[in-house]
Write a protein that holds these residues in place. Structure first.
Motif, PDB file in Angstrom:
ATOM      1  N   ARG A  40      70.831 -76.572  -8.382  1.00 32.41           N
ATOM      2  CA  ARG A  40      70.399 -75.928  -7.138  1.00 32.41           C
ATOM      3  C   ARG A  40      68.948 -76.287  -6.802  1.00 32.41           C
ATOM      4  N   THR A  43      68.340 -79.643  -4.598  1.00 32.10           N
ATOM      5  CA  THR A  43      68.466 -79.656  -3.129  1.00 32.10           C
ATOM      6  C   THR A  43      67.321 -78.867  -2.488  1.00 32.10           C
ATOM      7  N   LYS A  44      66.909 -77.776  -3.156  1.00 31.24           N
ATOM      8  CA  LYS A  44      65.788 -77.002  -2.600  1.00 31.24           C
ATOM      9  C   LYS A  44      64.511 -77.851  -2.606  1.00 31.24           C
ATOM     10  N   TYR A 270      71.326 -76.510 -16.782  1.00 28.16           N
ATOM     11  CA  TYR A 270      72.263 -77.462 -16.156  1.00 28.16           C
ATOM     12  C   TYR A 270      72.608 -78.571 -17.155  1.00 28.16           C
TER      13      TYR A 270
END
Ligand SMILES: Cc1ncc(COP(=O)(O)O)c(C=O)c1O
Length: 367
Positions: A40, A43-44, A270
């Protein structure tokens, strides 16, 4: 009908256009990308970096280079960051402009393309050893593993570990012996090393600073599912890195790509989840494929499996395509045949869908 085989996997847009599907309906087993999608934070970070598109990206990706140096315990000057491992491979080939470049056969197409682009002579080098699915005559058979062409100082040799497309993982000692036995520069493409069980233990990266003719190449695009952002790097002795930095585009890695890479490297949860997934699903998918009548597989070590099918893969693809499944037809690899395909390891549900589609699509048995 057989179409020309693509030289790379992952062309989802072309597949969608061909079968009249929306790209989101294509289940892509042709490119070896982590099916979790990017962390996540990636992309941020890329989105946040868009606020500064009116500025140039940091030249030579200095902050990212420092983070990678810290991660691997090497000096910053030993790290060369590029727009994907592909750019790094093309840059490294410049070291052998007009010389000879040995490339593994079968192997990733960019080694030979990069060599030709700098006017080097390509020396196809069979990967050697025994394979379950590759006809021996086409790979040098059981000739001594990694037969070394007589290269000279100034020449270059590409190795790939784990090897794409065979999936074979060589112990680092074997690769160091190749490097120690040649005056040529040996570039070890470790794009998939993080997706093997030994991971860093299988790498030669920690030996690079002791050997002037050894280079390790890594990619962030497969493990962190960010091939659209393009980040890869090489670790090599600083004199070699500075020769390449002197002749390159300093802004080839965009600001969103640099920011995304920093975020990816920081996400340890991750990375843990990915390693657990790949260990579990590789073995599940390998078992399913090996159980299909007429199919043979190479024992995989990363997140892809080389398969020999009982009929031409273009014919299988013609049946799977309208169902939204894309596999890698391996005809474009020298040394492989129209019956070879490579499939990526994906999630359990997706792997099951592939296995079911293959077993129900009317595949003929081997003659
Ligand atoms: C063995 C190998 N090396 C390098 C690359 C290029 O990776 P990147 O996306 O980082 O340019 C690929 C991509 O498929 C590959 O298979």
């Amino acid at each position: 009908m057989a179409d020309p085989a693509p030289i790379h996997g992952g062309d989802v847009l072309a597949a969608a256009a061909r079968w009249g599907l929306d790209p989101s309906e294509i289940l892509d087993f042709s490119a070896n990308i982590n099916p979790f999608g990017p962390p996540r934070g990636v992309t941020k970070a890329a989105r946040d970096a868009l606020r500064s598109v009116a500025r140039y990206p940091e030249p030579l990706a200095r902050t990212l280079r420092a983070a990678l140096a810290l991660r691997h315990g090497v000096p910053e000057e030993a790290v060369l960051v590029g727009s994907g491992a592909a750019e790094v491979i093309h840059l490294l080939a410049r070291l052998a402009a007009g010389r000879r470049v040995a490339v593994p056969v079968p192997g990733f197409a960019e080694y030979a393309r990069a060599a030709r682009a700098v006017g080097a002579v390509v020396v196809p080098t069979p990967v050697g050893g025994a394979f379950a699915t590759i006809p021996a005559a086409e790979t040098g058979g059981a000739a001594p593993a990694e037969p070394t062409p007589a290269l000279e100082a100034g020449d270059l040799r590409f190795l790939c570990n784990p090897h794409n497309p065979t999936g074979r993982l060589l112990p680092p000692g074997d690769i160091l012996r190749v490097a120690d036995g040649t005056p040529a520069t040996v570039v070890v493409d470790e794009a998939f090393i993080d997706l093997t069980d030994p991971g860093e233990d299988a790498s030669v990266l920690r030996h690079v600073m002791e050997r002037p003719n050894l280079v390790a190449v890594r990619s962030l695009t497969k493990f962190f599912a960010m091939p659209g952002l393009r980040v890869g790097y090489a670790v090599a002795r600083p004199d070699l890195v500075s020769r390449l930095d002197a002749v390159r585009d300093p802004w080839s890695v965009s600001a969103p790509a640099q920011a995304a890479a920093l975020a990816a490297l920081a996400d340890q949860a991750y990375a843990r989840r990915t390693r657990e997934w790949v260990r579990r699903e590789r073995s599940y998918l390998a078992g399913e494929l090996a159980g299909l009548p007429g199919f043979a597989i190479e024992p995989p070590s990363a997140n892809f499996i080389l398969v020999r099918a009982p009929e031409p893969v273009w014919s299988i693809q013609n049946r799977l395509g309208p169902r939204g499944i894309l596999v890698r037809d391996c005809r474009s690899f020298d040394g492989l045949t129209e019956r070879h395909m490579r499939v990526a390891v994906r999630s359990r549900a997706e792997n099951r869908r592939l296995a079911e589609a293959l077993s129900s699509s009317g595949t003929r048995s081997a003659p």
